[in-house]
Design an enzyme around this catalytic site. Sequence first.
Site, mmCIF file in Angstrom:
data_model
loop_
_atom_site.group_PDB
_atom_site.id
_atom_site.type_symbol
_atom_site.label_atom_id
_atom_site.label_comp_id
_atom_site.label_asym_id
_atom_site.label_seq_id
_atom_site.Cartn_x
_atom_site.Cartn_y
_atom_site.Cartn_z
ATOM 1 N N GLY A 86 0.787 -1.312 0.032
ATOM 2 C CA GLY A 86 -0.130 0.179 -0.054
ATOM 3 C C GLY A 86 0.797 1.189 -0.111
ATOM 4 N N CYS A 87 1.854 1.213 0.821
ATOM 5 C CA CYS A 87 2.874 2.343 0.846
ATOM 6 C C CYS A 87 3.348 2.658 -0.483
ATOM 7 C CB CYS A 87 4.121 2.137 1.782
ATOM 8 S SG CYS A 87 3.848 1.848 3.333
ATOM 9 N N GLN A 119 9.901 20.729 -40.941
ATOM 10 C CA GLN A 119 8.785 19.836 -40.404
ATOM 11 C C GLN A 119 9.060 18.827 -39.401
ATOM 12 O OE1 GLN A 119 6.961 18.578 -44.232
ATOM 13 N NE2 GLN A 119 5.926 20.695 -44.370
ATOM 14 N N ASP A 138 18.461 14.942 -28.851
ATOM 15 C CA ASP A 138 18.735 14.591 -30.347
ATOM 16 C C ASP A 138 18.751 16.038 -31.088
ATOM 17 O OD1 ASP A 138 19.230 13.192 -32.808
ATOM 18 O OD2 ASP A 138 16.938 13.580 -33.160
ATOM 19 N N ILE A 139 17.709 16.685 -30.785
ATOM 20 C CA ILE A 139 17.257 17.954 -31.498
ATOM 21 C C ILE A 139 18.589 18.864 -31.099
ATOM 22 C CG2 ILE A 139 15.818 20.138 -31.256
ATOM 23 C CD1 ILE A 139 13.416 18.157 -31.002
ATOM 24 N N GLY A 146 21.694 18.262 -31.063
ATOM 25 C CA GLY A 146 22.867 17.762 -31.745
ATOM 26 C C GLY A 146 23.772 17.418 -30.763
ATOM 27 N N GLU A 199 11.138 1.308 -7.656
ATOM 28 C CA GLU A 199 9.615 1.333 -7.514
ATOM 29 C C GLU A 199 8.774 0.570 -8.379
ATOM 30 O OE1 GLU A 199 7.663 2.601 -4.733
ATOM 31 O OE2 GLU A 199 9.093 3.536 -3.917
ATOM 32 N N GLY A 200 9.560 -0.601 -9.071
ATOM 33 C CA GLY A 200 8.933 -1.375 -9.814
ATOM 34 C C GLY A 200 9.718 -0.959 -11.371
ATOM 35 N N PHE A 253 4.202 -13.418 -13.459
ATOM 36 C CA PHE A 253 5.353 -13.331 -12.996
ATOM 37 C C PHE A 253 6.347 -14.270 -12.807
ATOM 38 C CE2 PHE A 253 2.974 -9.385 -11.882
ATOM 39 C CZ PHE A 253 3.893 -8.558 -11.919
HETATM 40 C C1 LIG Z 1 18.698 5.077 -7.950
HETATM 41 C C2 LIG Z 1 17.897 3.873 -7.303
HETATM 42 C C3 LIG Z 1 17.388 4.038 -6.076
HETATM 43 C C4 LIG Z 1 16.792 3.068 -5.290
HETATM 44 N N1 LIG Z 1 16.069 3.422 -4.207
HETATM 45 C C5 LIG Z 1 15.549 2.290 -3.407
HETATM 46 C C6 LIG Z 1 14.919 2.368 -2.032
HETATM 47 O O1 LIG Z 1 15.125 3.576 -1.577
HETATM 48 N N2 LIG Z 1 14.615 1.391 -1.486
HETATM 49 C C7 LIG Z 1 14.336 0.173 -1.943
HETATM 50 O O2 LIG Z 1 13.975 -0.823 -1.582
HETATM 51 N N3 LIG Z 1 14.946 -0.120 -3.376
HETATM 52 C C8 LIG Z 1 15.528 0.861 -4.070
HETATM 53 N N4 LIG Z 1 16.026 0.733 -5.142
HETATM 54 C C9 LIG Z 1 15.785 -0.506 -5.780
HETATM 55 C C10 LIG Z 1 14.776 -0.741 -6.950
HETATM 56 O O3 LIG Z 1 13.857 -0.778 -6.576
HETATM 57 C C11 LIG Z 1 15.279 -2.007 -7.820
HETATM 58 O O4 LIG Z 1 16.383 -2.030 -8.293
HETATM 59 C C12 LIG Z 1 14.038 -2.454 -8.803
HETATM 60 O O5 LIG Z 1 12.895 -2.788 -8.224
HETATM 61 C C13 LIG Z 1 14.538 -3.497 -9.629
HETATM 62 O O6 LIG Z 1 15.166 -4.618 -8.742
HETATM 63 P P1 LIG Z 1 16.476 -5.275 -9.005
HETATM 64 O O7 LIG Z 1 17.405 -4.216 -9.135
HETATM 65 O O8 LIG Z 1 16.793 -6.262 -8.108
HETATM 66 O O9 LIG Z 1 16.270 -5.955 -10.568
HETATM 67 P P2 LIG Z 1 15.978 -7.388 -10.996
HETATM 68 O O10 LIG Z 1 14.434 -7.653 -9.954
HETATM 69 O O11 LIG Z 1 16.781 -8.302 -10.836
HETATM 70 O O12 LIG Z 1 15.281 -7.100 -12.502
HETATM 71 C C14 LIG Z 1 16.279 -7.083 -13.446
HETATM 72 C C15 LIG Z 1 15.540 -7.205 -14.869
HETATM 73 O O13 LIG Z 1 14.365 -8.421 -14.813
HETATM 74 C C16 LIG Z 1 13.500 -7.817 -15.047
HETATM 75 N N5 LIG Z 1 12.467 -8.745 -14.485
HETATM 76 C C17 LIG Z 1 12.315 -9.141 -13.071
HETATM 77 N N6 LIG Z 1 11.563 -10.112 -12.762
HETATM 78 C C18 LIG Z 1 10.956 -10.161 -13.922
HETATM 79 C C19 LIG Z 1 9.805 -11.151 -14.234
HETATM 80 N N7 LIG Z 1 9.047 -11.911 -13.322
HETATM 81 N N8 LIG Z 1 9.524 -11.218 -15.512
HETATM 82 C C20 LIG Z 1 10.146 -10.489 -16.548
HETATM 83 N N9 LIG Z 1 11.184 -9.709 -16.080
HETATM 84 C C21 LIG Z 1 11.569 -9.545 -14.939
HETATM 85 C C22 LIG Z 1 13.252 -6.312 -14.701
HETATM 86 O O14 LIG Z 1 12.529 -5.731 -15.264
HETATM 87 C C23 LIG Z 1 14.800 -5.875 -14.948
HETATM 88 O O15 LIG Z 1 14.701 -5.483 -16.434
HETATM 89 C C24 LIG Z 1 16.589 1.764 -5.892
HETATM 90 C C25 LIG Z 1 17.068 1.760 -7.278
HETATM 91 C C26 LIG Z 1 17.669 2.485 -7.915
HETATM 92 C C27 LIG Z 1 18.300 2.482 -9.255
#
Ligand SMILES: Cc1cc2nc3c(=O)[nH]c(=O)nc-3n(C[C@H](O)[C@H](O)[C@H](O)COP(=O)(O)OP(=O)(O)OC[C@H]3O[C@@H](n4cnc5c(N)ncnc54)[C@H](O)[C@@H]3O)c2cc1C
Length: 181
Positions: free
Chosen positions: A35-36, A77, A134-135, A137, A161-162, A181
Amino acid sequence: MSLRASVTSALFFDSVRVPDSQRLPNVKGLKGPLGCLSQARYGITWGPIGAAIASYTSALEYSKERILFGRPIAATQAVQLKLADMARRITLAQLLSLQLGRLKDAGTLQHSQVSLAKWNNCRMALDISREARDILGGAGITTEHPPIRHALNLESVITYEGTETVHQLVIGREVTGINAF
Ligand SMILES: Cc1cc2nc3c(=O)[nH]c(=O)nc-3n(C[C@H](O)[C@H](O)[C@H](O)COP(=O)(O)OP(=O)(O)OC[C@H]3O[C@@H](n4cnc5c(N)ncnc54)[C@H](O)[C@@H]3O)c2cc1C
């Protein structure tokens, strides 16, 4: 390479015990934490709009000043089509976040609607910042203009955040009823 104004580090939690006193109150299972995330992701839908507007504005101003073969590139254009399309996509993203806010106020906001907007608005802004660069250059790869900075920062925003893929799968589950998933 991204969001360099804030400290970013990997944190590892091994064998951590969380005392009962630190439990989220009045929630069971993952519902509370998830929810958060919906609240945070709603806020995130607005941020990329600002990055997109800054990138678009920068490209618009530059295109009116950059003279090539006796006329500004804004008079072509090809550049006008790009700028018009940016304005269209920014406007749609604004309306999407505005409507989400209305649903949130009404207490009827669904998490899948937030997924759709997070996916759409991050993708919109990342594409626009790259097109704006790109615009510009060659000037677009310098720190004098903001689009490349926004593009690099948006690589984080489209991931945290996903990831985009994960939000696409949320919508895929919503429309098919099948969890992939
Ligand atoms: C700048 C930054 C700040 C962040 N801050 C926080 C924070 O404050 N708190 C926190 O908890 N996290 C934080 N994160 C972590 C962030 O939430 C994760 O990096 C993100 O959720 C992706 O998880 P992962 O890096 O483990 O990648 P993975 O889950 O390993 O994913 C790798 C790739 O696989 C794909 N993938 C994963 N599962 C599936 C599936 N079932 N089917 C198909 N493709 C899939 C993904 O889309 C991605 O392309 C931060 C990340 C960044 C870059």
